[in-house]
Design a protein around this motif. Structure first.
Motif: not given
Length: 66
Positions: A22-39
């Motif tokens: 569950a932690f890995r899944s949540e972390t991947r989701s948050e990382l995806s969001d961060i990458k989008h925002r950084l873009g």
């Protein structure tokens, strides 16, 4: 008694594995969001740079006209 302890250990290991999954899944989701925002931030910086270049060109054109 030994079997009970083994079952308890296995149960705890399963819980830890599920929590980790569950932690890995949540972390991947948050990382995806961060990458989008950084873009989006990068796009805004590029836009600001274009605005500055445009303003500099207009300024140079105006000062060379006199």
């Amino acid at each position: 008694m030994t079997e009970t302890v083994e079952n308890l250990v296995l149960e705890h290991l399963r819980v830890i594995r599920n929590d980790l999954t569950a932690f890995r899944s949540e972390t991947r989701s948050e990382l995806s969001d961060i990458k989008h925002r950084l873009g989006r931030v990068e796009e805004q910086i590029v836009g600001l740079r274009r605005d500055v270049v445009g303003a500099q060109r207009r300024y140079l054109s105006a000062t060379n006209a006199y």
